[in-house]
Design an enzyme around this catalytic site. Structure first.
Site, PDB file in Angstrom:
ATOM      1  N   SER A  38       1.266   3.561  -1.033  1.00 41.80           N
ATOM      2  CA  SER A  38       0.571   2.854   0.053  1.00 41.80           C
ATOM      3  C   SER A  38      -0.110   1.847  -0.254  1.00 41.80           C
ATOM      4  O   SER A  38      -0.644   0.956   0.363  1.00 41.80           O
ATOM      5  CB  SER A  38       0.294   3.817   1.029  1.00 41.80           C
ATOM      6  OG  SER A  38      -0.700   4.568   0.337  1.00 41.80           O
ATOM      7  N   ASP A  96      -1.179  -0.656 -10.173  1.00 45.78           N
ATOM      8  CA  ASP A  96      -0.611   0.590  -9.406  1.00 45.78           C
ATOM      9  C   ASP A  96      -1.732   1.169  -8.631  1.00 45.78           C
ATOM     10  O   ASP A  96      -3.139   0.778  -9.109  1.00 45.78           O
ATOM     11  CB  ASP A  96      -0.115   1.331 -10.364  1.00 45.78           C
ATOM     12  CG  ASP A  96       0.837   2.532  -9.719  1.00 45.78           C
ATOM     13  OD1 ASP A  96       0.931   2.447  -8.521  1.00 45.78           O
ATOM     14  OD2 ASP A  96       1.464   3.119 -10.435  1.00 45.78           O
ATOM     15  N   GLY A  97      -1.575   1.953  -7.452  1.00 46.61           N
ATOM     16  CA  GLY A  97      -2.511   2.685  -7.252  1.00 46.61           C
ATOM     17  C   GLY A  97      -3.036   3.816  -7.785  1.00 46.61           C
ATOM     18  O   GLY A  97      -2.191   4.357  -8.876  1.00 46.61           O
ATOM     19  N   ALA A  98      -3.706   4.770  -7.314  1.00 42.92           N
ATOM     20  CA  ALA A  98      -4.062   6.171  -7.924  1.00 42.92           C
ATOM     21  C   ALA A  98      -4.469   7.128  -6.980  1.00 42.92           C
ATOM     22  O   ALA A  98      -4.977   6.847  -5.790  1.00 42.92           O
ATOM     23  CB  ALA A  98      -5.116   5.979  -8.908  1.00 42.92           C
ATOM     24  N   ASP A  99      -4.209   8.329  -7.074  1.00 43.66           N
ATOM     25  CA  ASP A  99      -4.618   9.423  -6.176  1.00 43.66           C
ATOM     26  C   ASP A  99      -6.180  10.006  -6.419  1.00 43.66           C
ATOM     27  O   ASP A  99      -6.733  10.151  -5.232  1.00 43.66           O
ATOM     28  CB  ASP A  99      -3.654  10.728  -6.385  1.00 43.66           C
ATOM     29  CG  ASP A  99      -2.332  10.501  -6.170  1.00 43.66           C
ATOM     30  OD1 ASP A  99      -2.053   9.952  -5.365  1.00 43.66           O
ATOM     31  OD2 ASP A  99      -1.317  10.712  -7.152  1.00 43.66           O
ATOM     32  N   LYS A 109      -2.196  10.419 -11.145  1.00 44.82           N
ATOM     33  CA  LYS A 109      -1.075   9.756 -10.417  1.00 44.82           C
ATOM     34  C   LYS A 109       0.055  10.693 -10.322  1.00 44.82           C
ATOM     35  O   LYS A 109       0.236  11.122 -11.093  1.00 44.82           O
ATOM     36  CB  LYS A 109      -0.785   8.572 -11.124  1.00 44.82           C
ATOM     37  CG  LYS A 109      -1.955   7.535 -11.057  1.00 44.82           C
ATOM     38  CD  LYS A 109      -1.463   6.235 -12.151  1.00 44.82           C
ATOM     39  CE  LYS A 109      -0.169   5.720 -11.560  1.00 44.82           C
ATOM     40  NZ  LYS A 109      -0.189   5.302 -10.479  1.00 44.82           N
ATOM     41  N   GLY A 110       0.884  10.430  -9.189  1.00 46.51           N
ATOM     42  CA  GLY A 110       1.936  11.334  -9.115  1.00 46.51           C
ATOM     43  C   GLY A 110       2.025  11.766  -7.817  1.00 46.51           C
ATOM     44  O   GLY A 110       2.971  12.797  -7.660  1.00 46.51           O
ATOM     45  N   GLY A 112       3.383  10.646  -5.333  1.00 46.61           N
ATOM     46  CA  GLY A 112       4.554  10.327  -4.913  1.00 46.61           C
ATOM     47  C   GLY A 112       5.725  10.588  -5.659  1.00 46.61           C
ATOM     48  O   GLY A 112       6.675  10.147  -5.569  1.00 46.61           O
ATOM     49  N   GLU A 118       5.867   5.425 -13.472  1.00 52.49           N
ATOM     50  CA  GLU A 118       4.638   4.853 -13.848  1.00 52.49           C
ATOM     51  C   GLU A 118       4.069   4.825 -15.102  1.00 52.49           C
ATOM     52  O   GLU A 118       3.686   3.814 -15.690  1.00 52.49           O
ATOM     53  CB  GLU A 118       3.757   5.577 -12.877  1.00 52.49           C
ATOM     54  CG  GLU A 118       4.232   5.346 -11.405  1.00 52.49           C
ATOM     55  CD  GLU A 118       3.321   6.236 -10.567  1.00 52.49           C
ATOM     56  OE1 GLU A 118       3.539   5.759  -8.842  1.00 52.49           O
ATOM     57  OE2 GLU A 118       2.806   7.018 -10.834  1.00 52.49           O
TER      58      GLU A 118
END
Length: 242
Positions: A38, A96-99, A109-110, A112, A118
């Site tokens: 997102s 990229d994004g990150a959690d 990350k991951g 999703g 990635e």
């Protein structure tokens, strides 16, 4: 008035793309990796806007998921494989994004289930960039947001046993509106792992990757990213930009 999480994601994506163009890190003719999720999607949109207005030309994108591939197709951004001769297995930059992101710029990350692709993209990029809203900025990693480990289905229990020996509590990720486990784009399963105490990210990444049956772990510590983090007050913190 404080920005919502959605507003922060758009802010950080736009700020990152614009700043990277200004600094010459995103440029015409480059090979760029585009992430998933997102926060990554607004960055893809912003990149497309700069292509449309002529600021950027001849961009070659490598994507990390079907979601990103569909977005690039919608925006008219050419998509390649890491294996294509035009890419040659190397990228100029990946974003990229990150959690979660810690003060040392290590990431989880991951969320999703796309962290294998990635990591292939982002560990083969000269410059790695992470964009995140303020909720993703943490002091330590490993105790709250689960660390995803993609595993070969036949190796699930042996891998889980090995992860338990490393102190992890593992949960098989279940599908939403689907009976049974999540199946990744690579046809594998995901074990989500948490620890009672914070982990040494680099050491744990190496140890988990050494387990037979593990495809990849969603810890990112070995290609330190430039990090952009948006705040509720409308500012954006930038880390590791030289």
């Amino acid at each position: 008035m404080a920005l919502s999480q959605s507003e922060q994601k758009i802010l950080v994506a736009n700020t990152a793309i614009d700043t990277l163009i200004e600094k010459g890190l995103i440029f015409s003719g480059m090979k760029i990796g585009l992430g998933t999720g997102s926060t990554a999607m607004p960055a893809v949109k912003r990149l497309a806007e700069h292509i449309k207005d002529g600021t950027l030309k001849d961009i070659k994108a490598v994507v990390t998921s079907f979601q990103t591939q569909n977005a690039c197709q919608d925006y008219g951004i050419p998509v390649y494989s890491m294996n294509d001769r035009a890419i040659g297995g190397k990228l100029d930059l990946a974003i990229d994004g990150a959690d979660e992101v810690d003060p040392e710029c290590s990431c989880i990350k991951g969320g999703g289930a796309a962290h294998v692709r990635e990591k292939i993209v982002e560990y083969n990029a000269k410059v790695f960039v992470v964009i995140a809203d303020s909720s993703k900025s943490v002091k330590t990693i490993g105790t709250k947001f689960p660390v995803p480990v993609e595993v070969i289905a036949e190796a699930r229990i042996p891998v889980e046993n090995a992860l338990n020996e490393l102190g992890a509590v593992c949960v098989l990720r279940e599908g939403v509106r689907k009976c049974g486990p999540v199946i990744t784009d690579n046809g594998n399963q995901i074990l989500d792992c948490t620890w009672k105490t914070p982990i040494n990210v680099a050491e744990m990444e190496t140890k988990i990757d050494e387990i037979c049956g593990v495809v990849e772990v969603g810890l990112f510590s070995k290609n330190k990213p430039i990090v952009f983090i948006s705040k509720e007050d409308g500012s954006v913190e930038i880390r590791n930009l030289k």
